[in-house]
Design a protein around this motif. Structure first.
Motif, mmCIF file in Angstrom:
data_model
loop_
_atom_site.group_PDB
_atom_site.id
_atom_site.type_symbol
_atom_site.label_atom_id
_atom_site.label_comp_id
_atom_site.label_asym_id
_atom_site.label_seq_id
_atom_site.Cartn_x
_atom_site.Cartn_y
_atom_site.Cartn_z
ATOM 1 N N GLY A 1 0.808 -1.218 0.000
ATOM 2 C CA GLY A 1 0.000 0.000 0.000
ATOM 3 C C GLY A 1 0.834 1.258 0.000
ATOM 4 N N PHE A 2 2.016 1.205 0.614
ATOM 5 C CA PHE A 2 2.919 2.357 0.619
ATOM 6 C C PHE A 2 3.387 2.717 -0.785
ATOM 7 N N GLY A 3 3.448 1.709 -1.674
ATOM 8 C CA GLY A 3 3.866 1.974 -3.046
ATOM 9 C C GLY A 3 2.731 2.413 -3.944
ATOM 10 N N VAL A 4 1.505 1.975 -3.615
ATOM 11 C CA VAL A 4 0.341 2.280 -4.443
ATOM 12 C C VAL A 4 -0.276 3.626 -4.083
ATOM 13 N N GLY A 5 -0.423 3.892 -2.796
ATOM 14 C CA GLY A 5 -1.136 5.074 -2.328
ATOM 15 C C GLY A 5 -0.630 6.403 -2.846
ATOM 16 N N PRO A 6 0.703 6.638 -2.867
ATOM 17 C CA PRO A 6 1.189 7.939 -3.336
ATOM 18 C C PRO A 6 0.762 8.289 -4.755
ATOM 19 N N MET A 7 0.568 7.280 -5.597
ATOM 20 C CA MET A 7 0.130 7.540 -6.968
ATOM 21 C C MET A 7 -1.255 8.177 -6.999
ATOM 22 N N ILE A 8 -2.036 7.921 -5.950
ATOM 23 C CA ILE A 8 -3.396 8.450 -5.883
ATOM 24 C C ILE A 8 -3.441 9.758 -5.117
ATOM 25 N N PHE A 9 -2.842 9.752 -3.941
ATOM 26 C CA PHE A 9 -3.036 10.871 -3.025
ATOM 27 C C PHE A 9 -2.165 12.079 -3.328
ATOM 28 N N ALA A 10 -0.995 11.865 -3.928
ATOM 29 C CA ALA A 10 -0.136 13.011 -4.234
ATOM 30 C C ALA A 10 -0.797 13.970 -5.213
ATOM 31 N N PRO A 11 -1.320 13.485 -6.359
ATOM 32 C CA PRO A 11 -1.988 14.430 -7.258
ATOM 33 C C PRO A 11 -3.268 15.008 -6.671
ATOM 34 N N LEU A 12 -3.988 14.221 -5.862
ATOM 35 C CA LEU A 12 -5.202 14.750 -5.241
ATOM 36 C C LEU A 12 -4.877 15.899 -4.293
ATOM 37 N N SER A 13 -3.738 15.822 -3.629
ATOM 38 C CA SER A 13 -3.356 16.906 -2.721
ATOM 39 C C SER A 13 -3.079 18.193 -3.477
ATOM 40 N N GLU A 14 -2.693 18.071 -4.767
ATOM 41 C CA GLU A 14 -2.472 19.254 -5.581
ATOM 42 C C GLU A 14 -3.786 19.941 -5.945
ATOM 43 N N VAL A 15 -4.870 19.194 -5.910
ATOM 44 C CA VAL A 15 -6.172 19.738 -6.274
ATOM 45 C C VAL A 15 -6.931 20.216 -5.044
ATOM 46 N N TYR A 16 -6.928 19.404 -3.998
ATOM 47 C CA TYR A 16 -7.778 19.684 -2.844
ATOM 48 C C TYR A 16 -7.018 20.180 -1.612
#
Length: 520
Positions: free
Chosen positions: A86-101
């Motif tokens: 999960g540590f390898g998968v999660g950043p692909m999702i949450f990093a770009p979302l943090s740029e938006v929200y």
């Protein structure tokens, strides 16, 4: 503060009033009081520690899970592996979302999700429930690990960031060392389910602290709210931020973020070898969670609690290396001055070349002092040089990738993080078989020889790195791009933990080249 963005000559498009921070702006996180910035720093660093703690605490009683659910020892290790995946998968999702929200909502929502899914782990009736919920927890917990370094970069200027970043860098390695220590005594006293209840308590505390006491620190989000407020108050839709003027649709930016790491991983020799080296080191850390119980519990007959005490030297070594980090940074700044502000990326390899030897030294000591008839002192203290070498290698590798690829740095670091996490998850599943087949001494020696062979990597790049970068399609050229030589040792951590950042920098480069305008 607002700046007018005028259209280029010959174009008749609407001007925008760019909303930005003025000098001394009280809403700029970098202008907040030092006391408040240190409070936020401690909260997010503790959060990082808790996440790392949760990844390792359950290793203290794998046997209890195996016995409760009547499954093999290997099956009982799977909840550890899927969490690390999960540590390898999660950043692909949450990093770009943090740029938006923004960061705050990602922190709060993901930590809450992680807290919720710890509960079914603690009360699970079968191994399937445990595996599924640990997978969700691993993905959810990856978000704080992804954003913590970026939060510190939001708060502190480059010249101030050394000590805060050193604290953050140590947390991911101290947490896994402390987890088996606390978990060992707790499982001896209350059983394996309490290893999850303790996670629930810690995770709930940091969720409350972040959700209710830490404000938004991401500057584009703060400015976007200010621009929205100005548009509402004035009725003028020209009030915008630079981030809002990025012409690329979000889907396109996501595509770049997801595809580019794999392009770099499989086409760039520097990214591939550095990623493999970091994967080996990360795997060694998680191998210890299986190797220590074999040596101290199975061979020497110690309890889980006493075995947990054997991890203390690893934590001490990590702390010592974190303490030395400001001196490493100071040395780098002298090299920056020596090269007139444009040092070659290879100078980042100096700490790596000096510290890479600590890992094999510690592993060889661990290997050949682990006989049953010998005292515990040798294999226990072997963790000190291993822990000491981790952060130096980790930071040096990050910095080398960042300086080598600049605007592609986030993708390079994302590739490293992905392969490192999958490797760390996999090694847990075969470590016990390796020790059974090769024997304790030669299994540990194999790991030592592997880490020793990897010591050639920084020396090879010291000699050939510049030539490799000149032939690279993605590497930073340095001649026609704006230098970033004033970045310090912490910029690698900032980019890794905020890996979507370079896409925003690409837009900033375009803003510097020409003012953004929009269709009327």
């Amino acid at each position: 503060m607002e700046k007018a963005a005028k259209p280029p000559q010959g174009e008749t498009r609407q001007d925008y009033k760019l909303v930005a921070f003025a000098d001394g702006d009280p809403e700029n996180p970098k202008n907040w009081s030092k006391a408040f910035k240190w409070y936020i720093t401690m909260v997010v660093a503790i959060t990082c520690f808790v996440v790392a703690f949760c990844s390792s605490v359950i290793t203290a009683d794998v046997g209890g899970v195996s016995e409760s659910f009547n499954v093999s020892h290997e099956a009982a290790l799977v909840p550890i592996s899927v969490f690390v995946v999960g540590f390898g998968v999660g950043p692909m999702i949450f990093a770009p979302l943090s740029e938006v929200y923004g960061r705050r909502i990602i922190y709060g929502s993901t930590l809450l999700l992680a807290v919720i899914f710890i509960i079914p782990c603690a009360v699970s009736k079968n191994i399937g429930t445990l595996i599924v919920c640990r997978t969700i927890d691993g993905i959810a917990f990856s978000a704080p690990m992804t954003l913590v370094g970026g939060t510190l970069a939001d708060l502190w200027r480059n010249e101030e960031r050394g000590v805060p970043m050193a604290a953050f860098s140590a947390a991911p390695f101290i947490g896994p060392a402390i987890g088996p220590l606390i978990g060992g005594f707790l499982s001896d006293a209350a059983g394996w389910r309490w290893l999850y209840w303790i996670q629930l308590i810690f995770a709930f505390v940091v969720w409350v602290l972040i959700t209710f006491t830490v404000p938004e620190t991401y500057a584009p989000t703060i400015l976007a709210r200010r621009a929205a407020k100005l548009r509402k108050q004035t009725g003028d839709n020209g009030h915008v931020t630079e981030a809002e003027l990025d012409p690329r649709p979000f889907s396109q930016r996501i595509g770049v973020f997801l595809i580019r790491p794999f392009q770099l991983l499989f086409t760039e020799l520097i990214v591939l070898l550095i990623s493999l080296y970091m994967s080996v080191l990360y795997g060694l850390l998680y191998m210890f969670f299986v190797a220590y119980p074999i040596i101290f519990e199975v061979r020497k007959g110690y309890s889980s609690g006493i075995t947990g005490l054997m991890f203390i030297p690893v934590a001490v070594g990590v702390i010592l290396s974190a303490i030395c980090s400001p001196w490493v940074n100071k040395h780098y700044l002298t090299l920056v001055a020596k090269h007139e502000g444009r040092p070659p990326a290879e100078v980042r390899l100096i700490p790596m070349m000096a510290s890479c030897w600590f890992i094999p030294i510690g592993l060889f000591i661990f290997a050949w002092t682990s006989y049953e008839r010998l005292t515990w002192v040798g294999p226990c203290l072997a963790g000190l040089p291993v822990g000491f070498g981790f952060i130096f290698l980790y930071n040096a590798a990050n910095n080398y990738l960042v300086d080598s690829y600049q605007h592609q740095a986030a993708s390079a670091l994302a590739a490293k993080t992905c392969i490192r996490s999958f490797w760390g998850a996999g090694v847990v599943l075969f470590t016990e078989q390796m020790y059974d087949r090769m024997g304790d001494q030669w299994a540990s020696s194999f790991l030592a020889f592997l880490s020793l062979a990897c010591c050639a990597i920084p020396f090879a790049f010291w000699k050939y790195g510049a030539a490799i970068r000149r032939r690279s399609k993605y590497a930073y050229g340095g001649d026609d791009e704006e230098t970033t030589s004033d970045s310090d040792v912490d910029n690698a951590n900032k980019r890794e933990t905020d890996p979507y950042q370079p896409l925003h920098h690409d837009m900033e480069d375009l803003v510097r080249a020409r003012s953004y305008v929009a269709n009327p």
